[in-house]
Design an enzyme around this catalytic site. Structure first.
Site, PDB file in Angstrom:
ATOM      1  CG  MET A  44      25.493  26.039  92.947  1.00 13.61           C
ATOM      2  SD  MET A  44      25.893  24.420  92.289  1.00 13.61           S
ATOM      3  CE  MET A  44      25.039  24.455  90.724  1.00 13.61           C
TER       4      MET A  44
ATOM      5  CG  ASP B  20      30.943  36.551  96.069  1.00 11.50           C
ATOM      6  OD1 ASP B  20      30.444  35.436  95.831  1.00 11.50           O
ATOM      7  OD2 ASP B  20      30.855  37.110  97.199  1.00 11.50           O
TER       8      ASP B  20
ATOM      9  CB  VAL C 244      22.897  33.958  99.855  1.00  8.88           C
ATOM     10  CG1 VAL C 244      24.252  33.674 100.418  1.00  8.88           C
ATOM     11  CG2 VAL C 244      22.619  35.444  99.752  1.00  8.88           C
ATOM     12  CD  GLU C 245      17.639  29.639  96.634  1.00  6.96           C
ATOM     13  OE1 GLU C 245      18.303  30.424  95.930  1.00  6.96           O
ATOM     14  OE2 GLU C 245      16.861  28.808  96.152  1.00  6.96           O
TER      15      GLU C 245
ATOM     16  CB  SER D 279      17.786  25.080  93.826  1.00  7.11           C
ATOM     17  OG  SER D 279      18.487  25.550  94.926  1.00  7.11           O
TER      18      SER D 279
ATOM     19  CG  HIS E 265      18.219  24.567  88.921  1.00  5.48           C
ATOM     20  ND1 HIS E 265      17.790  23.279  89.133  1.00  5.48           N
ATOM     21  CD2 HIS E 265      18.770  24.974  90.094  1.00  5.48           C
ATOM     22  CE1 HIS E 265      18.056  22.933  90.377  1.00  5.48           C
ATOM     23  NE2 HIS E 265      18.641  23.936  90.973  1.00  5.48           N
TER      24      HIS E 265
ATOM     25  CG  ASN F 203      27.329  20.807  93.763  1.00  6.09           C
ATOM     26  OD1 ASN F 203      28.386  20.772  93.162  1.00  6.09           O
ATOM     27  ND2 ASN F 203      27.255  20.920  95.082  1.00  6.09           N
TER      28      ASN F 203
ATOM     29  CD  GLU G 109      15.522  20.914  86.712  1.00  2.81           C
ATOM     30  OE1 GLU G 109      14.778  19.931  86.805  1.00  2.81           O
ATOM     31  OE2 GLU G 109      15.803  21.645  87.691  1.00  2.81           O
TER      32      GLU G 109
ATOM     33  CG  ASN H 137      16.580  19.309  93.211  1.00  8.39           C
ATOM     34  OD1 ASN H 137      17.414  18.429  92.987  1.00  8.39           O
ATOM     35  ND2 ASN H 137      16.914  20.573  93.351  1.00  8.39           N
TER      36      ASN H 137
HETATM   37  P1  NAI Z   1      27.061  29.855  98.395  1.00  6.42           P
HETATM   38  O1  NAI Z   1      26.581  30.266  99.710  1.00  6.42           O
HETATM   39  O2  NAI Z   1      28.133  28.839  98.272  1.00  6.42           O
HETATM   40  O3  NAI Z   1      27.559  31.134  97.583  1.00  6.42           O
HETATM   41  C1  NAI Z   1      26.848  32.338  97.511  1.00  6.42           C
HETATM   42  C2  NAI Z   1      27.823  33.463  97.191  1.00  6.42           C
HETATM   43  O4  NAI Z   1      27.075  34.633  96.878  1.00  6.42           O
HETATM   44  C3  NAI Z   1      28.749  33.831  98.363  1.00  6.42           C
HETATM   45  O5  NAI Z   1      30.090  33.770  97.915  1.00  6.42           O
HETATM   46  C4  NAI Z   1      28.339  35.244  98.721  1.00  6.42           C
HETATM   47  O6  NAI Z   1      29.442  36.038  99.112  1.00  6.42           O
HETATM   48  C5  NAI Z   1      27.764  35.750  97.434  1.00  6.42           C
HETATM   49  N1  NAI Z   1      26.824  36.851  97.550  1.00  6.42           N
HETATM   50  C6  NAI Z   1      25.842  37.018  98.442  1.00  6.42           C
HETATM   51  N2  NAI Z   1      25.164  38.156  98.167  1.00  6.42           N
HETATM   52  C7  NAI Z   1      25.738  38.718  97.086  1.00  6.42           C
HETATM   53  C8  NAI Z   1      25.499  39.907  96.330  1.00  6.42           C
HETATM   54  N3  NAI Z   1      24.516  40.712  96.640  1.00  6.42           N
HETATM   55  N4  NAI Z   1      26.298  40.159  95.280  1.00  6.42           N
HETATM   56  C9  NAI Z   1      27.307  39.338  94.950  1.00  6.42           C
HETATM   57  N5  NAI Z   1      27.567  38.201  95.643  1.00  6.42           N
HETATM   58  C10 NAI Z   1      26.802  37.904  96.699  1.00  6.42           C
HETATM   59  O7  NAI Z   1      25.760  29.407  97.580  1.00  6.42           O
HETATM   60  P2  NAI Z   1      25.570  28.315  96.458  1.00  6.42           P
HETATM   61  O8  NAI Z   1      25.387  26.984  97.073  1.00  6.42           O
HETATM   62  O9  NAI Z   1      26.602  28.487  95.420  1.00  6.42           O
HETATM   63  O10 NAI Z   1      24.152  28.720  95.837  1.00  6.42           O
HETATM   64  C11 NAI Z   1      23.982  29.847  95.044  1.00  6.42           C
HETATM   65  C12 NAI Z   1      22.678  29.748  94.320  1.00  6.42           C
HETATM   66  O11 NAI Z   1      22.661  28.556  93.548  1.00  6.42           O
HETATM   67  C13 NAI Z   1      21.470  29.669  95.221  1.00  6.42           C
HETATM   68  O12 NAI Z   1      20.426  30.365  94.623  1.00  6.42           O
HETATM   69  C14 NAI Z   1      21.145  28.177  95.281  1.00  6.42           C
HETATM   70  O13 NAI Z   1      19.796  27.927  95.490  1.00  6.42           O
HETATM   71  C15 NAI Z   1      21.539  27.765  93.898  1.00  6.42           C
HETATM   72  N6  NAI Z   1      21.883  26.346  93.716  1.00  6.42           N
HETATM   73  C16 NAI Z   1      22.676  25.704  94.627  1.00  6.42           C
HETATM   74  C17 NAI Z   1      23.022  24.370  94.442  1.00  6.42           C
HETATM   75  C18 NAI Z   1      23.919  23.655  95.397  1.00  6.42           C
HETATM   76  O14 NAI Z   1      24.018  22.417  95.323  1.00  6.42           O
HETATM   77  N7  NAI Z   1      24.606  24.353  96.292  1.00  6.42           N
HETATM   78  C19 NAI Z   1      22.520  23.603  93.268  1.00  6.42           C
HETATM   79  C20 NAI Z   1      21.767  24.419  92.336  1.00  6.42           C
HETATM   80  C21 NAI Z   1      21.445  25.732  92.597  1.00  6.42           C
END
Ligand code: NAI
Length: 662
Positions: free
Chosen positions: A325, A344, A398-399, A426, A447, A450, A459, A497
């Site tokens: 995201m 990151d 990360v979530e 999310s 929010h 994807n 949102e 959702n």
């Molecule tokens: P992801 O797992 O693909 O990416 C998370 C990234 O955050 C990783 O690259 C990780 O290295 C980095 N990270 C972890 N801790 C960190 C920190 N302390 N400082 C800096 N970077 C850090 O996760 P994704 O899927 O992109 O989700 C991210 C957020 O977006 C979550 O909160 C999720 O709920 C939300 N979200 C995800 C959707 C999806 O379809 N994947 C849709 C809408 C929201």
């Protein structure tokens, strides 16, 4: 006696010392020019005045210009379409406009349209009635016929005039697609006669065109021959086939009626001129057009949630988390012209995330320079050094509550006082994250969905303690990056959702009960969904579906979904899910299903979604039924021609939706 041009409110009219009449459209009290009733009445006053002055030799030419910095004319005034309840009323309203456009075309002096910015729909039809069209090459200039998006086609003489000038292929393509052309493309098509570098050159070029008595020539013989037998039937069948790929005739009749009109009358534009109005009027009063106009109004209502004046300008966006995201959010913002820093823990993730934006930039920018500029706006910031300069900070890591809390605790002190602070979570409640902040009222959710580039809705989450001003600032930001904001209360699944989950879960249960996924998907598409629920689940990822389902309290234990996930069959991304995927497409067994069977099943499939939308409204997740409909249309693609789930329910005779406070 000449008509009175001194008391116009939407136009400024003057005749200069060289005898050139300038009609500057500057609609009173509006930021854009739309051809509503009063501007059209006043235009008639201008036309009558110029007719009289031309016959007295007091005028040598007429120029139409816009007084608005951003655009020429955005079209007819959609708000006024609602007053028509019968075809006869539509016809009665259109006839005088057509007669006036004919009078403009018949003026004995040259008439020039000088176009900068949007020149759409009725605006383009007015321009086409002029003798010469000049447009700026500026990137902001766009010409087109967006009518099909509102369930109609051009009705102010645009059908036959555009075909006359551009030939049937380019004109029909423009009208059938509803897409906008840049000035150079419009010139190549024949809709524009002359290009100038910028707005400053327009008046001078118009003056010159009048001095030289310029007159646009109709499309060359070769192009007009395409309207005749035997080519026309070939074109028509190609147009029908192309249109069928994009829209079904039972859902979106307008493009098909336009093709019918061309098929019947394209060989003789005088006949087409006569037949345009009777073919247009039924569309204007159709349920489809009413609902599509409603969707247009809803999109305006979403944008209206943003305050006009933020008190600061958003220039820099800082995104933390370069995963699925975060990277795409950063890329989207950079493509929109913002300076973006991406942070990151992993330098590799940042590099990969930035590299992944290449595709978006290539799609979006035509020139190498523009693409390079977008790339330069997106920078890696592994240590978060840009945080303090950012106007908006979005967390997409990360979530995990502990990770997010630790991050926000550390972030807060670094932020500029005006900056918007948002999480893209999310499933974690804002109320759980916010206590980590010294000023918890500052935190909101923004929010995204994807894939970020394709989903028009975002949102904006209002936590129990979020300050209203921050929520509104979030809406302003979302609008500024060209997405539709929807304010929702912080609650599991928010709105989109939450309504999608029961729809998809019930459909998956049907597969378990033995129904074919192909049949379910086809039935949902027959209802008007862009993609069926099973294909959608496979596309989103079955692991994500299972997770969202759990968060929303669905018991998926032992289900087919849980089993697929356990055997690492995640859908599209792993190549296997409910379907087997080949080359990014699900392999489907083709079986013929009866249309009434599909219609009944389609309605049953969306039932859980509609019921959940009603519950979400009752729970106060969104403030009004209209906002719920808007969010669900733009967040899920729910059949736009049905006007939204709650509107659809009410139209079917269901109970009126109730708000929490009622
Ligand atoms: P992801 O797992 O693909 O990416 C998370 C990234 O955050 C990783 O690259 C990780 O290295 C980095 N990270 C972890 N801790 C960190 C920190 N302390 N400082 C800096 N970077 C850090 O996760 P994704 O899927 O992109 O989700 C991210 C957020 O977006 C979550 O909160 C999720 O709920 C939300 N979200 C995800 C959707 C999806 O379809 N994947 C849709 C809408 C929201």
């Amino acid at each position: 006696m000449a008509a009175d041009v001194t008391s116009l409110r939407d136009w400024r009219f003057s005749i200069d010392d060289q005898g050139i009449a300038w009609a500057v459209f500057d609609r009173e009290g509006e930021s854009q020019n739309a051809l509503g009733r009063r501007p059209l009445e006043e235009l008639l006053v201008i036309v009558e005045h110029v007719e009289a002055a031309a016959s007295d030799k007091a005028v040598r030419g007429l120029v139409f210009l816009s007084g608005k910095p951003g655009g020429f004319i955005v079209g007819a005034d959609v708000r006024e379409f609602e007053q028509f309840s019968s075809e006869a009323e539509v016809i009665a309203a259109i006839r005088p406009v057509l007669a006036m456009l004919d009078r403009i075309e018949a003026l004995p002096v040259p008439v020039v349209a000088a176009i900068h910015g949007f020149c759409l729909g009725g605006g383009l039809e007015l321009a086409l009635a002029c003798h010469w069209r000049i447009a700026t090459r500026d990137d902001a200039t766009r010409l087109g016929f967006p009518e099909v998006r509102l369930g109609i086609f051009p009705g102010f003489g645009g059908t036959w005039r555009s075909i006359r000038q551009a030939g049937p292929v380019a004109a029909m393509q423009a009208m059938l697609s509803g897409s906008m052309l840049r000035a150079t493309a419009a010139r190549a098509a024949g809709l524009v006669d002359e290009l100038v570098p910028s707005q400053h050159n327009l008046a001078w070029a118009a003056r010159k065109a009048i001095a030289r008595g310029r007159r646009s020539k109709p499309a060359p013989l070769l192009k007009s021959m395409l309207r005749q037998f035997p080519i026309r039937p070939i074109l028509v069948s190609r147009m029908r086939a192309e249109t069928a790929k994009k829209a079904r005739s039972d859902h979106y009749p307008a493009p098909y009626r336009l093709i019918d009109l061309f098929e019947r009358t394209g060989g003789n534009l005088t006949t087409m001129k006569v037949e345009e109005t009777p073919a247009f009027a039924p569309l204007m009063v159709s349920e489809t057009s009413r609902n599509l106009r409603r969707v247009f109004r809803l999109s305006e209502a979403l944008k209206a949630q943003a305050p006009k004046d933020l008190g600061f300008t958003v220039r820099r966006v800082h995104v933390i988390g370069a995963g699925v995201m975060g990277a795409d959010i950063a890329g989207w913002c950079a493509a929109q012209g913002y300076e973006v820093s991406l942070q990151d823990l992993s330098g590799e993730a940042i590099d990969k995330g930035i590299a992944a934006q290449e595709k978006l930039f290539s799609r979006r920018f035509r020139t190498r320079a523009l693409k390079a500029a977008a790339k330069a706006r997106l920078i890696a910031d592994p240590r978060g050094e840009m945080t303090s300069r950012a106007d908006v900070v979005i967390e997409a890591v990360v979530e995990r509550l502990d990770v997010k809390q630790a991050l926000f605790r550390d972030l807060e002190a670094k932020l500029a006082p005006h900056a918007i602070l948002a999480t893209n979570t999310s499933s974690i409640m804002i109320e759980e994250i916010a206590p980590a902040l010294a000023d918890p009222g500052r935190l909101i959710g923004i929010h995204f969905f994807n894939p970020v580039a394709q989903m028009p809705l975002v949102e904006v989450i209002r936590g129990a303690g979020s300050r209203e001003a921050e929520v509104r600032k979030g809406c302003a930001f979302v609008t500024a990056i060209d997405k539709f904001p929807l304010i929702v209360k912080s609650a599991p699944g928010f709105l989109v959702n939450r309504v999608l989950a029961p729809y998809m879960m019930r459909a998956m249960e049907r597969v378990e009960a033995g129904e074919a996924p192909e049949k379910l998907d086809e039935a949902a598409r027959a209802f008007g969904m862009p993609m069926g629920p099973i294909e959608l689940a496979d596309t989103v990822g079955l692991d994500i579906c299972l997770n969202v389902g759990r968060i929303l309290g669905y018991d998926a234990e032992g289900s087919r979904l849980a089993k697929l996930v356990a055997s690492r069959k995640f859908g599209k991304k792993s190549g296997e899910g409910f379907y087997t995927w080949k080359d990014g497409k699900p392999v489907k067994a083709v079986r013929p299903y009866g249309s009434s069977e599909l219609a009944t099943l389609g309605k049953a499939l969306v039932e859980p979604l509609i019921a959940e939308a009603e519950r979400a409204l009752a729970d106060g997740i969104v403030e009004t039924a209209d906002l719920a409909d808007a969010g669900i249309i733009f967040g899920t693609g729910f059949a736009p021609f049905r006007g939204g789930p709650l509107h659809y329910r009410a139209a079917q005779g269901g109970a009126a939706p109730r708000k929490a406070s009622e």
